[in-house]
Design a protein around this motif. Structure first.
Motif, mmCIF file in Angstrom:
data_model
loop_
_atom_site.group_PDB
_atom_site.id
_atom_site.type_symbol
_atom_site.label_atom_id
_atom_site.label_comp_id
_atom_site.label_asym_id
_atom_site.label_seq_id
_atom_site.Cartn_x
_atom_site.Cartn_y
_atom_site.Cartn_z
ATOM 1 N N UNK A 136 0.897 -1.126 0.009
ATOM 2 C CA UNK A 136 -0.129 -0.092 0.024
ATOM 3 C C UNK A 136 0.866 1.446 0.115
ATOM 4 N N UNK A 137 1.919 1.281 0.804
ATOM 5 C CA UNK A 137 2.992 2.582 0.887
ATOM 6 C C UNK A 137 3.558 2.571 -0.299
ATOM 7 N N UNK A 138 3.950 1.512 -0.991
ATOM 8 C CA UNK A 138 4.512 1.600 -2.160
ATOM 9 C C UNK A 138 3.733 2.232 -3.533
ATOM 10 N N UNK A 139 2.500 1.570 -3.596
ATOM 11 C CA UNK A 139 1.455 2.055 -4.655
ATOM 12 C C UNK A 139 1.066 3.789 -4.380
ATOM 13 N N UNK A 140 0.839 4.119 -2.976
ATOM 14 C CA UNK A 140 0.775 5.465 -2.816
ATOM 15 C C UNK A 140 1.778 6.528 -3.479
ATOM 16 N N UNK A 141 3.124 5.676 -3.043
ATOM 17 C CA UNK A 141 4.322 6.767 -3.669
ATOM 18 C C UNK A 141 4.470 6.632 -5.217
ATOM 19 N N UNK A 142 4.557 5.482 -5.571
ATOM 20 C CA UNK A 142 4.620 5.248 -7.028
ATOM 21 C C UNK A 142 3.463 5.596 -7.827
ATOM 22 N N UNK A 149 5.628 11.935 3.692
ATOM 23 C CA UNK A 149 4.944 12.800 4.642
ATOM 24 C C UNK A 149 3.490 12.665 4.341
ATOM 25 N N UNK A 150 3.020 12.663 3.060
ATOM 26 C CA UNK A 150 1.549 12.664 2.751
ATOM 27 C C UNK A 150 1.172 11.207 3.125
ATOM 28 N N UNK A 151 1.878 10.250 2.844
ATOM 29 C CA UNK A 151 1.641 9.009 3.046
ATOM 30 C C UNK A 151 1.553 8.563 4.617
ATOM 31 N N UNK A 152 2.588 8.978 5.362
ATOM 32 C CA UNK A 152 2.614 8.848 6.717
ATOM 33 C C UNK A 152 1.232 9.410 7.280
ATOM 34 N N UNK A 153 0.864 10.459 6.757
ATOM 35 C CA UNK A 153 -0.349 10.938 7.511
ATOM 36 C C UNK A 153 -1.395 10.397 7.231
ATOM 37 N N UNK A 154 -1.857 9.767 5.932
ATOM 38 C CA UNK A 154 -2.841 8.911 5.416
ATOM 39 C C UNK A 154 -2.666 7.489 6.274
ATOM 40 N N UNK A 155 -1.626 6.947 6.308
ATOM 41 C CA UNK A 155 -1.432 5.678 6.977
ATOM 42 C C UNK A 155 -1.371 5.558 8.376
#
Length: 191
Positions: A136-142, A149-155
């Motif tokens: 999930x982290x990889x897909x949100x990034x790529x 920072x955005x991914x960290x806030x969402x997750x």
């Protein structure tokens, strides 16, 4: 604060005094950040490197008796970490650019299209092998282009957790792609 003050604070840090560590952190954080930022030109990564530098220094408490200048010592550690970051980033970029160049330079024909499709399928399979949160982290990034920072806030995790998950994901994909690349080379040698 004079160098004598730094020497006393460094002695206190070496004895495990967390307040001394905090004083040195507050005094030198910005200097170290600006130094690393000039090296790697990435604010978020520079902050991570400085955090890692101070973590390293804290973990070395009790072994800092040989240090005469905290600033020089911390700059050396931060500089080495910045160079490691550059080396890792260059290797990742070189591998990606190599595949992109291969795909762009090849004449569009049925074999090339087949290879592209197989590569895309292979990468998707490898991404699917990642643990769920990492995937999930990889897909949100790529795929979505979100920052750490955005991914960290969402997750609802730390930036450092996102960074570690992405590093692991990319390491897994690099190893997998090197296997794919080797199979591709064998195919072309045999045909």
């Amino acid at each position: 604060m004079t160098s004598l003050d730094d020497k006393k604070i460094l002695e206190d840090l070496n004895a495990g005094n967390y307040q001394a560590f905090t004083l040195l952190y507050e005094k030198y954080w910005e200097t170290l950040f600006l130094y690393v930022q000039r090296i790697i030109h990435n604010e978020s990564e520079a902050k991570d490197i400085i955090q890692d530098t101070f973590l390293t220094i804290w973990n070395l408490k009790g072994k800092l008796g040989h240090v005469h200048s905290f600033k020089a010592y911390a700059l050396t550690i931060a500089g080495r970490k910045a160079l490691r970051y550059i080396r890792a980033h260059v290797q990742e970029t070189a591998l990606t650019e190599s595949f992109i160049a291969f795909l762009k330079d090849a004449e569009p024909n049925a074999l090339d299209q087949l290879i592209k499709n197989e590569l895309a399928r292979f990468v998707e399979q490898e991404i699917d092998k990642l643990p769920e949160r990492m995937r999930e982290t990889y897909k949100k990034s790529r795929d979505e282009g979100l920052s750490n920072r955005e991914i960290a806030a969402i997750m609802e995790v730390s930036d450092q957790t996102v960074k570690k998950q992405l590093n692991y994901s990319l390491r897994h994909l690099r190893l997998s792609l090197s296997k794919f690349h080797a199979l591709l080379a064998i195919y072309f040698l045999l045909h």
